[in-house]
Design an enzyme around this catalytic site. Structure first.
Site, PDB file in Angstrom:
ATOM      1  N   LYS A   1      41.840 -16.645  -3.537  1.00 22.03           N
ATOM      2  CA  LYS A   1      42.143 -14.518  -3.292  1.00 22.03           C
ATOM      3  C   LYS A   1      40.774 -14.574  -4.841  1.00 22.03           C
ATOM      4  O   LYS A   1      41.335 -15.157  -6.231  1.00 22.03           O
ATOM      5  CB  LYS A   1      43.358 -14.700  -3.678  1.00 22.03           C
ATOM      6  CG  LYS A   1      43.518 -13.660  -3.327  1.00 22.03           C
ATOM      7  CD  LYS A   1      44.978 -13.192  -3.471  1.00 22.03           C
ATOM      8  CE  LYS A   1      44.673 -11.592  -2.457  1.00 22.03           C
ATOM      9  NZ  LYS A   1      46.990 -11.481  -2.250  1.00 22.03           N
TER      10      LYS A   1
ATOM     11  N   GLU B   1      61.519  -9.383   5.587  1.00 27.65           N
ATOM     12  CA  GLU B   1      62.908  -8.170   5.832  1.00 27.65           C
ATOM     13  C   GLU B   1      63.301  -7.925   6.266  1.00 27.65           C
ATOM     14  O   GLU B   1      64.666  -8.328   5.995  1.00 27.65           O
ATOM     15  CB  GLU B   1      61.769  -7.525   6.006  1.00 27.65           C
ATOM     16  CG  GLU B   1      60.483  -6.279   4.890  1.00 27.65           C
ATOM     17  CD  GLU B   1      58.960  -7.232   5.884  1.00 27.65           C
ATOM     18  OE1 GLU B   1      58.975  -8.255   6.410  1.00 27.65           O
ATOM     19  OE2 GLU B   1      58.252  -6.618   4.529  1.00 27.65           O
TER      20      GLU B   1
ATOM     21  N   ARG C   1      60.271  -2.907   9.693  1.00 25.95           N
ATOM     22  CA  ARG C   1      61.094  -4.666   9.982  1.00 25.95           C
ATOM     23  C   ARG C   1      61.769  -5.381  10.238  1.00 25.95           C
ATOM     24  O   ARG C   1      62.389  -6.089  10.998  1.00 25.95           O
ATOM     25  CB  ARG C   1      59.649  -5.358   9.474  1.00 25.95           C
ATOM     26  CG  ARG C   1      59.372  -6.875   9.834  1.00 25.95           C
ATOM     27  CD  ARG C   1      58.377  -6.935  10.845  1.00 25.95           C
ATOM     28  NE  ARG C   1      57.404  -6.145  10.846  1.00 25.95           N
ATOM     29  CZ  ARG C   1      55.886  -7.208  10.869  1.00 25.95           C
ATOM     30  NH1 ARG C   1      56.866  -8.150   9.819  1.00 25.95           N
ATOM     31  NH2 ARG C   1      54.871  -7.154  11.122  1.00 25.95           N
TER      32      ARG C   1
HETATM   33  C1  LIG Z   1      55.741  -6.639   6.813  1.00 22.28           C
HETATM   34  C2  LIG Z   1      54.757  -6.394   5.995  1.00 22.28           C
HETATM   35  N1  LIG Z   1      55.549  -6.749   4.127  1.00 22.28           N
HETATM   36  C3  LIG Z   1      55.216  -6.657   2.992  1.00 22.28           C
HETATM   37  C4  LIG Z   1      54.053  -6.165   3.146  1.00 22.28           C
HETATM   38  C5  LIG Z   1      53.071  -6.209   1.591  1.00 22.28           C
HETATM   39  N2  LIG Z   1      51.787  -7.473   2.033  1.00 22.28           N
HETATM   40  C6  LIG Z   1      50.518  -7.133   2.022  1.00 22.28           C
HETATM   41  S1  LIG Z   1      49.759  -8.023   1.753  1.00 22.28           S
HETATM   42  C7  LIG Z   1      50.648  -8.984   1.353  1.00 22.28           C
HETATM   43  C8  LIG Z   1      50.799 -10.402   0.783  1.00 22.28           C
HETATM   44  C9  LIG Z   1      49.784 -11.324   2.399  1.00 22.28           C
HETATM   45  O1  LIG Z   1      49.523 -12.174   1.788  1.00 22.28           O
HETATM   46  P1  LIG Z   1      48.485 -13.473   1.876  1.00 22.28           P
HETATM   47  O2  LIG Z   1      48.926 -13.334   4.209  1.00 22.28           O
HETATM   48  O3  LIG Z   1      48.423 -14.704   1.920  1.00 22.28           O
HETATM   49  O4  LIG Z   1      47.614 -12.607   2.074  1.00 22.28           O
HETATM   50  P2  LIG Z   1      46.428 -13.289   1.095  1.00 22.28           P
HETATM   51  O5  LIG Z   1      46.167 -11.367   0.486  1.00 22.28           O
HETATM   52  O6  LIG Z   1      46.911 -13.769   0.233  1.00 22.28           O
HETATM   53  O7  LIG Z   1      44.607 -13.447   1.890  1.00 22.28           O
HETATM   54  C10 LIG Z   1      52.097  -8.442   1.295  1.00 22.28           C
HETATM   55  C11 LIG Z   1      53.473  -8.830   1.184  1.00 22.28           C
HETATM   56  C12 LIG Z   1      53.265  -6.126   4.624  1.00 22.28           C
HETATM   57  N3  LIG Z   1      51.565  -5.884   4.298  1.00 22.28           N
HETATM   58  N4  LIG Z   1      53.981  -6.486   5.551  1.00 22.28           N
END
Ligand SMILES: Cc1ncc(C[n+]2csc(CCOP(=O)(O)OP(=O)(O)O)c2C)c(N)n1
Ligand SMILES: CC(=O)[C@@H](O)[C@H](O)COP(=O)(O)O
Ligand SMILES: [Mg+2]
Length: 646
Positions: A293, A379, A407
């Protein structure tokens, strides 16, 4: 562009890319060069707009390789969350608009069907991509007809997003149906915060344990890609690799062909394996790619969150250009108050769904690690887990953004409200949130919570009120209770020395006036005060009240306001069906409307409001001071014509 055509360094390849079709003529070496230019363009654009930088930098090579091998928009490339889709947007004809990102009338910060045919499915909430990709694959095989047609269906999902149950629901179904579809697991060992959960540890085992390192070279890339003589040996190694550790991967148990892990920044691995998948896949395939990342931009790579979200910044230094803050954020006021109360009450615990920083629970986690739980992007689980924490004698604070709590709504109804369990819901990002736009608006929680029997629903008018609402929730063991507060800074009022529980169901009169009463729920109170200042110039002095509670309502106060005024106006940062509806129900039930009260309920309009600055969004929603003043004048004019109430 032919292979032998030398790349003239003075004309960047990116300048020749109007859309993904233009990648087809590039050589593998040129595609690698293009990725380099795309990364620089992504950093440059986000330095001017702010936004989600790290995730996009981690998929630059993957984005180029996908668009080089597949044929979007006929092939559907679906980005999970899609905060990583900025490189995709640049390659799909939106480079010229990237500097409007996340601004009023600008590009969305997420994929959006209405924005481009190259965005086959909108996102922003996590873990939806595999379900979407499967839907397109099944529609394809059923002969679903859409203008650009449907070829391959590809979900790109992160390791964090993969921790959500919905992802496994989708994989389970995909494995059962056996349709050709592709899942690319973008594993950068990061969510927003470092990942949590057994899945994260499992994924690490797939490529980190010593024996794997030795064998990884042999199993590098897909076995079937290797020239014949090497294939058998590599296949044995790969089977040994999988069998040795876990008898086949979790993904294969769900019916997927598992390929990888490969280096997601190495075009020499990405291109051949994607070409092989495109040529040979017959059912569901999961390609596991390892990425970093923030890759390629040192300040992002070095950041604790991998550069997940950033303000505008100086490209050379990485220094963010954040506006100075005049007051503490609601989030920090919540987090500090909760940690303070938890120090005095060891029943207090906290649950977050992968948002420890965003919900302000970092302090709680530092001071009381055994009582603070990050359940991952889960969630639904987080809510029911909180319900059982309450049933088990704890005082759980389930801290979630309003939009993400959606959610876990069935769990709020079925596991919390129906059983009357005293879960405390700390609902951050209530109302309109600004740059994240419609997908993240906290518009519906007042309605979806206040309709539940036994639920107490509060909204803080300012940061001082929030302090007391945290204390109110902590002390409330009679059943579920929720308090909401917006993204961003408070109004700058002095914080109370001591958090004091409020009397449940009691509002407060903020200013005594006449003829019109304005009953506010939440932080629109600041705008009501501004409107009152302007109205005073006209000799109009409305009574102003802060409801504090949407449920239970302060019936005595509201009925008295209705009795003493010609008109009653409610206002809230929520959709119809919330506070105003609860008040209307009370007034109707008590027959108040039979006596001519003029009633207006100011709510968010029945539409999704695209990203802009929060004040701009509330202007569009008709909930700022000027619109409040206009509503008062309107209702008074009407009252003036029909004369005083009978
Ligand atoms: C249902 C939901 N919960 C929380 C989030 C907040 N959120 C956005 S990106 C993220 C992390 C995603 O991690 P990953 O899938 O590994 O993607 P990366 O940023 O590492 O590329 C979170 C928790 C969201 N977008 N949707
Ligand atoms: C992509 C995503 O869903 C999160 O990163 C979200 O954008 C965070 O919102 P805040 O910036 O309000 O914490
Ligand atoms: Mg990740």
């Amino acid at each position: 562009m032919s292979d032998d055509q030398p790349h003239r360094p003075d004309t960047p390849l990116l300048d020749r890319i109007a859309g993904p079709a233009d990648l087809k003529s590039l050589s593998d070496a040129q595609l690698t060069q293009l990725a380099h230019e795309l990364r620089a363009e992504t950093v440059s654009a986000v330095s001017e707009t702010g936004g989600h930088l790290g995730a996009g930098l981690g998929v630059v090579e993957l984005t180029v390789a996908l668009h080089a091998v597949f044929e979007a928009p006929r092939d559907k490339i679906i980005w999970d969350v899609s905060h990583q889709s900025y490189p995709h947007k640049i390659l799909t004809g939106r480079r010229d608009r990237m500097r409007t990102l996340r601004q009023k009338d600008g590009l969305s910060g997420f994929t959006k069907r209405s924005e481009s045919a190259h965005d086959p499915f909108g996102a922003a909430h996590s873990s939806t991509s595999i379900s979407a990709a499967l839907g397109f694959a099944v529609a394809r095989d059923l002969g679903g007809a859409i203008p650009e047609g449907t070829g391959d269906s590809i979900a790109v999902i992160g390791d964090g997003a993969m921790s959500a149950g919905m992802a496994f629901e989708a994989m389970n179904n995909a494995g059962h149906l056996g349709k050709r579809m592709i899942v690319i697991l973008n594993d950068n060992e990061m969510s927003i915060a470092p990942p949590v959960g057994a899945l994260s540890a499992y994924l690490s085992r797939l490529y980190a344990e010593k024996p794997f390192q030795d064998l990884k070279a042999a199993a590098k890339g897909a076995v079937s890609l290797l020239p014949g003589p090497f294939r058998e040996g590599a296949k044995r190694a790969k089977d040994m690799l999988k069998g040795m550790a876990m008898g086949g991967t979790l993904f294969e148990a769900l019916g997927f062909t598992y390929l990888g892990p490969i280096d997601g920044h190495d075009m020499d691995q990405l291109l051949p394996i994607l070409r092989a998948i495109r040529a040979r896949a017959t059912g569901p395939v999961l390609l596991h790619v390892l990425t970093t990342k923030g890759k390629g931009y040192a300040p992002a790579e070095r950041a604790d969150d991998g550069g997940h979200a950033t303000a505008r910044f100086d490209v050379l230094t990485g220094k963010q250009k954040k506006a100075p803050s005049n007051a503490p954020s609601y989030t920090s006021v919540f987090g500090e108050t909760l940690a303070r109360l938890a120090a005095a009450d060891d029943r207090i615990c906290a649950v977050t769904a992968a948002m420890p920083d965003g919900t302000g629970l970092k302090l709680m986690a530092e001071r009381f690690p055994s009582r603070c739980f990050d359940v991952g992007i889960a969630e639904q689980h987080g809510v029911t887990f909180s319900a059982a924490l309450a049933a088990g004698g704890m005082r759980p604070f389930c801290a979630m953004y309003s939009t993400f709590l959606q959610r876990g709504y069935d769990q709020v109804v079925h596991d919390v409200a129906l059983q009357g369990l005293p879960v405390r819901f700390a609902i951050d990002r209530a109302g309109l949130v600004g740059a994240d736009g419609a997908t993240h608006a906290g518009s519906f929680d007042i309605g979806y919570l206040s309709s539940l029997p036994g639920m107490v629903v509060m909204a803080a008018a300012d940061e001082a009120e929030l302090v007391h609402m945290v204390a109110t929730a902590a002390a409330h063991d009679d059943g579920p209770i929720a308090f909401r507060y917006p993204r961003g800074e408070g109004v700058g009022v002095e914080l109370p020395e001591t958090p004091e529980p409020l009397e449940i169901g009691k509002g407060r009169i903020v200013a005594q006036g006449g003829r019109v009463a304005i009953l506010s729920f939440g932080t629109r109170l600041a705008e009501v005060r501004k409107a009152a200042e302007s109205l005073a110039v006209r000799g109009i002095n409305p009574t102003i009240a802060d409801a504090r509670f949407a449920k239970p309502l302060d019936e005595a106060m509201i009925l008295k306001l209705a009795e003493d005024h010609e008109a009653l106006i409610t206002i809230e940062e929520g959709s119809v069906g919330g506070f105003g509806s609860q008040v209307a129900q009370l007034l109707a039930d008590r027959g108040v409307f039979d006596h001519g009260l003029k009633f207006r309920s100011m709510v968010l309009p029945d539409q999704f409001i695209d990203q802009a600055g929060p004040a701009e969004m509330y202007d569009a929603a008709g909930l700022n001071a000027a619109q409040i003043e206009a509503r008062v004048l309107d209702v008074l004019d009407v009252a003036a014509i029909t004369g005083r109430r009978a």
